[in-house]
Design an enzyme around this catalytic site. Structure first.
Site, mmCIF file in Angstrom:
data_model
loop_
_atom_site.group_PDB
_atom_site.id
_atom_site.type_symbol
_atom_site.label_atom_id
_atom_site.label_comp_id
_atom_site.label_asym_id
_atom_site.label_seq_id
_atom_site.Cartn_x
_atom_site.Cartn_y
_atom_site.Cartn_z
ATOM 1 N N ASN A 183 36.593 -40.894 8.477
ATOM 2 C CA ASN A 183 36.985 -40.628 7.409
ATOM 3 C C ASN A 183 37.206 -39.276 7.082
ATOM 4 O O ASN A 183 36.225 -38.579 7.239
ATOM 5 C CB ASN A 183 36.305 -41.428 6.391
ATOM 6 C CG ASN A 183 36.852 -40.992 4.889
ATOM 7 O OD1 ASN A 183 37.355 -40.217 4.481
ATOM 8 N ND2 ASN A 183 36.627 -42.259 3.838
ATOM 9 N N ARG A 186 38.689 -23.754 -1.218
ATOM 10 C CA ARG A 186 38.850 -22.542 -0.955
ATOM 11 C C ARG A 186 40.468 -22.187 -1.192
ATOM 12 O O ARG A 186 40.716 -21.034 -1.080
ATOM 13 C CB ARG A 186 38.595 -22.238 0.496
ATOM 14 C CG ARG A 186 38.361 -20.810 0.800
ATOM 15 C CD ARG A 186 36.949 -20.187 0.065
ATOM 16 N NE ARG A 186 37.027 -18.754 0.437
ATOM 17 C CZ ARG A 186 36.112 -18.266 1.228
ATOM 18 N NH1 ARG A 186 35.206 -18.812 1.677
ATOM 19 N NH2 ARG A 186 36.371 -16.831 1.402
ATOM 20 N N HIS A 227 41.392 -41.568 1.704
ATOM 21 C CA HIS A 227 41.323 -42.202 0.699
ATOM 22 C C HIS A 227 41.909 -41.336 -0.603
ATOM 23 O O HIS A 227 41.006 -40.576 -1.062
ATOM 24 C CB HIS A 227 39.922 -42.596 0.520
ATOM 25 C CG HIS A 227 39.568 -43.630 -0.481
ATOM 26 N ND1 HIS A 227 38.723 -44.411 -1.048
ATOM 27 C CD2 HIS A 227 40.106 -43.597 -2.048
ATOM 28 C CE1 HIS A 227 38.752 -45.172 -2.043
ATOM 29 N NE2 HIS A 227 39.599 -44.472 -2.805
ATOM 30 N N ARG A 249 42.769 -40.212 -3.905
ATOM 31 C CA ARG A 249 42.633 -40.463 -5.096
ATOM 32 C C ARG A 249 43.738 -39.961 -6.270
ATOM 33 O O ARG A 249 44.262 -39.105 -5.768
ATOM 34 C CB ARG A 249 41.105 -39.824 -5.739
ATOM 35 C CG ARG A 249 40.016 -40.819 -4.702
ATOM 36 C CD ARG A 249 38.697 -40.349 -5.041
ATOM 37 N NE ARG A 249 37.643 -41.007 -4.053
ATOM 38 C CZ ARG A 249 37.430 -42.135 -4.232
ATOM 39 N NH1 ARG A 249 37.369 -42.957 -5.228
ATOM 40 N NH2 ARG A 249 36.355 -42.656 -3.352
ATOM 41 N N GLU A 304 42.927 -45.894 2.503
ATOM 42 C CA GLU A 304 42.025 -46.757 1.272
ATOM 43 C C GLU A 304 42.690 -46.089 -0.095
ATOM 44 O O GLU A 304 42.731 -45.003 -0.495
ATOM 45 C CB GLU A 304 40.793 -46.363 1.485
ATOM 46 C CG GLU A 304 40.060 -46.831 2.672
ATOM 47 C CD GLU A 304 38.700 -46.753 2.982
ATOM 48 O OE1 GLU A 304 38.300 -47.555 3.738
ATOM 49 O OE2 GLU A 304 38.059 -46.066 2.337
ATOM 50 N N THR A 344 32.580 -41.288 -6.115
ATOM 51 C CA THR A 344 32.935 -42.085 -4.867
ATOM 52 C C THR A 344 33.063 -43.523 -5.261
ATOM 53 O O THR A 344 32.899 -44.074 -6.393
ATOM 54 C CB THR A 344 32.174 -41.706 -3.883
ATOM 55 O OG1 THR A 344 32.560 -42.281 -2.481
ATOM 56 C CG2 THR A 344 30.571 -42.144 -3.936
ATOM 57 N N HIS A 394 30.907 -47.025 3.810
ATOM 58 C CA HIS A 394 30.174 -46.431 2.491
ATOM 59 C C HIS A 394 28.544 -45.932 3.227
ATOM 60 O O HIS A 394 27.989 -46.980 3.337
ATOM 61 C CB HIS A 394 30.295 -47.242 1.342
ATOM 62 C CG HIS A 394 30.178 -46.169 0.348
ATOM 63 N ND1 HIS A 394 31.295 -45.688 -0.203
ATOM 64 C CD2 HIS A 394 29.116 -45.373 -0.065
ATOM 65 C CE1 HIS A 394 30.717 -44.788 -1.109
ATOM 66 N NE2 HIS A 394 29.473 -44.858 -1.184
ATOM 67 N N ASP A 395 28.540 -44.734 3.340
ATOM 68 C CA ASP A 395 27.094 -44.249 3.576
ATOM 69 C C ASP A 395 26.480 -44.778 4.717
ATOM 70 O O ASP A 395 25.294 -44.651 5.128
ATOM 71 C CB ASP A 395 25.996 -44.681 2.603
ATOM 72 C CG ASP A 395 26.206 -43.552 1.288
ATOM 73 O OD1 ASP A 395 26.915 -42.574 1.308
ATOM 74 O OD2 ASP A 395 25.789 -43.869 0.075
ATOM 75 N N HIS A 450 31.222 -39.419 4.988
ATOM 76 C CA HIS A 450 30.478 -38.413 4.205
ATOM 77 C C HIS A 450 29.224 -37.952 5.238
ATOM 78 O O HIS A 450 29.039 -36.683 5.858
ATOM 79 C CB HIS A 450 29.763 -39.002 3.222
ATOM 80 C CG HIS A 450 28.672 -38.249 2.339
ATOM 81 N ND1 HIS A 450 29.339 -36.972 1.773
ATOM 82 C CD2 HIS A 450 27.519 -38.056 2.246
ATOM 83 C CE1 HIS A 450 28.442 -36.385 1.108
ATOM 84 N NE2 HIS A 450 27.278 -36.798 1.512
HETATM 85 C C1 LIG Z 1 35.925 -47.141 -0.013
HETATM 86 C C2 LIG Z 1 34.502 -46.499 0.529
HETATM 87 O O1 LIG Z 1 33.565 -46.650 0.784
HETATM 88 C C3 LIG Z 1 34.545 -44.858 0.282
HETATM 89 O O2 LIG Z 1 33.320 -44.217 0.833
HETATM 90 C C4 LIG Z 1 35.676 -44.107 0.611
HETATM 91 O O3 LIG Z 1 36.676 -44.298 1.192
HETATM 92 C C5 LIG Z 1 34.979 -42.559 0.549
HETATM 93 O O4 LIG Z 1 35.777 -41.931 -0.611
HETATM 94 P P1 LIG Z 1 34.921 -40.648 -0.783
HETATM 95 O O5 LIG Z 1 35.244 -39.561 0.338
HETATM 96 O O6 LIG Z 1 36.124 -40.121 -2.168
HETATM 97 O O7 LIG Z 1 33.609 -40.583 -1.415
HETATM 98 N N1 LIG Z 2 35.627 -46.964 3.850
HETATM 99 C C1 LIG Z 2 34.396 -46.234 3.835
HETATM 100 C C2 LIG Z 2 34.707 -44.836 4.398
HETATM 101 O O1 LIG Z 2 35.838 -44.602 4.708
HETATM 102 C C3 LIG Z 2 33.485 -43.752 4.448
HETATM 103 O O2 LIG Z 2 32.534 -43.743 3.311
HETATM 104 P P1 LIG Z 2 31.435 -42.634 3.542
HETATM 105 O O3 LIG Z 2 31.041 -42.581 4.991
HETATM 106 O O4 LIG Z 2 32.363 -41.228 3.185
HETATM 107 O O5 LIG Z 2 30.472 -43.179 2.642
#
Ligand SMILES: CC(=O)[C@@H](O)[C@H](O)COP(=O)(O)O
Ligand SMILES: NCC(=O)COP(=O)(O)O
Length: 238
Positions: free
Chosen positions: A7, A18, A43, A45, A70, A100, A190-191, A214
């Site tokens: 992601n 920046r 993703h 938004r 997403e 998020t 996610h995480d 992340h």
């Molecule tokens: C769907 C999901 O789990 C999210 O983690 C996502 O896609 C991350 O989005 P953000 O980078 O906006 O936190």
């Molecule tokens: N669908 C989850 C994703 O794309 C990544 O989530 P995260 O690792 O940024 O929490």
């Protein structure tokens, strides 16, 4: 085998902080795939605070693995996805002001809406996945939306794992078993991180794909920092 989709939202967040085009999301997507990523996830938004709608079109031709978009299927998002034609769309019920994603679909309450949107994507040959909490009732009802896959929302697993509570995996295993029986493909995200991914993958049967952003970007910063600092020092001392 479980595929890794990277992601790159966080890359766009850094770029946007920046102005300008550093880091360049298209280059990062190309490099991530060169380094072995089996998919690229974005993703976008509605406020475009990280991935912009234009990024999606710029990325489309360079994502040669699997492009996963997403988002919450508001009309603007549906049109974007239909135009960009990714390999997969993942529907997430996130509020506009959410920092998020913070919840999965209520697949019973939103069954008819999901069914309609999913059929629109599937008619264009786009694989669908829906983001769900690890709740057996939600997984069972997901079948009636016509989705190809579910994405298990792993924030709670990650929280529990960080506290040393490995029993936090139990609802995910139960949901995966149900999904496998129903013939629903299983994604997760996610995480997820270098710390918690092995345990998850080893315990959850039939895990097809994880999307990680992340933690993966933070880990890349930490693990790359020594090398980059040394490069600066060597230039400053030559
Ligand atoms: C769907 C999901 O789990 C999210 O983690 C996502 O896609 C991350 O989005 P953000 O980078 O906006 O936190
Ligand atoms: N669908 C989850 C994703 O794309 C990544 O989530 P995260 O690792 O940024 O929490």
């Amino acid at each position: 085998m479980t595929k890794l989709s990277v992601n790159i939202n966080k890359i766009a967040t850094l770029r946007n902080s920046r102005g300008g085009d550093v880091p360049n999301v298209v280059q990062v997507a190309k490099d991530a795939q060169k380094f072995g990523a089996e998919g690229i996830t974005v993703h976008p938004r509605p406020d475009e605070r990280h991935i912009r709608y234009q990024d999606v079109f710029d990325l489309r031709p360079v994502v040669t693995t699997e492009f996963n978009i997403e988002g919450n299927p508001i009309r603007k998002f549906i049109d974007l996805v239909l135009k960009a034609k990714p390999e997969q769309v993942t529907l997430v019920p996130d509020a506009e002001d959410a920092i998020t994603s913070n919840a999965g679909w209520d697949t019973m309450k939103h069954r008819d809406f999901l069914k309609e949107v999913i059929s629109e994507f599937k008619a264009k040959g786009i694989r669908t996945s829906i983001f769900v909490d690890p709740d057996p009732a939600m997984v069972k009802a997901a079948l009636h939306t016509g989705t190809d896959r579910i994405e298990l929302y792993t924030e709670e697993y990650a929280k529990q794992f960080a506290k040393g509570n490995k029993a936090g995996i139990a609802p995910y295993v139960a949901c995966a078993e149900i999904a496998n029986e129903l013939g629903l493909g299983i994604n997760a995200g996610h995480d997820l991180s270098l710390e918690n991914i092995s345990y998850f993958k080893n315990k959850v049967p039939g895990l097809l794909e994880v999307s990680i952003g992340h933690a993966l970007i933070a880990e890349s910063l930490y693990q790359g920092m020594e090398y980059v600092i040394n490069q600066y020092l060597s230039l400053l001392r030559s």
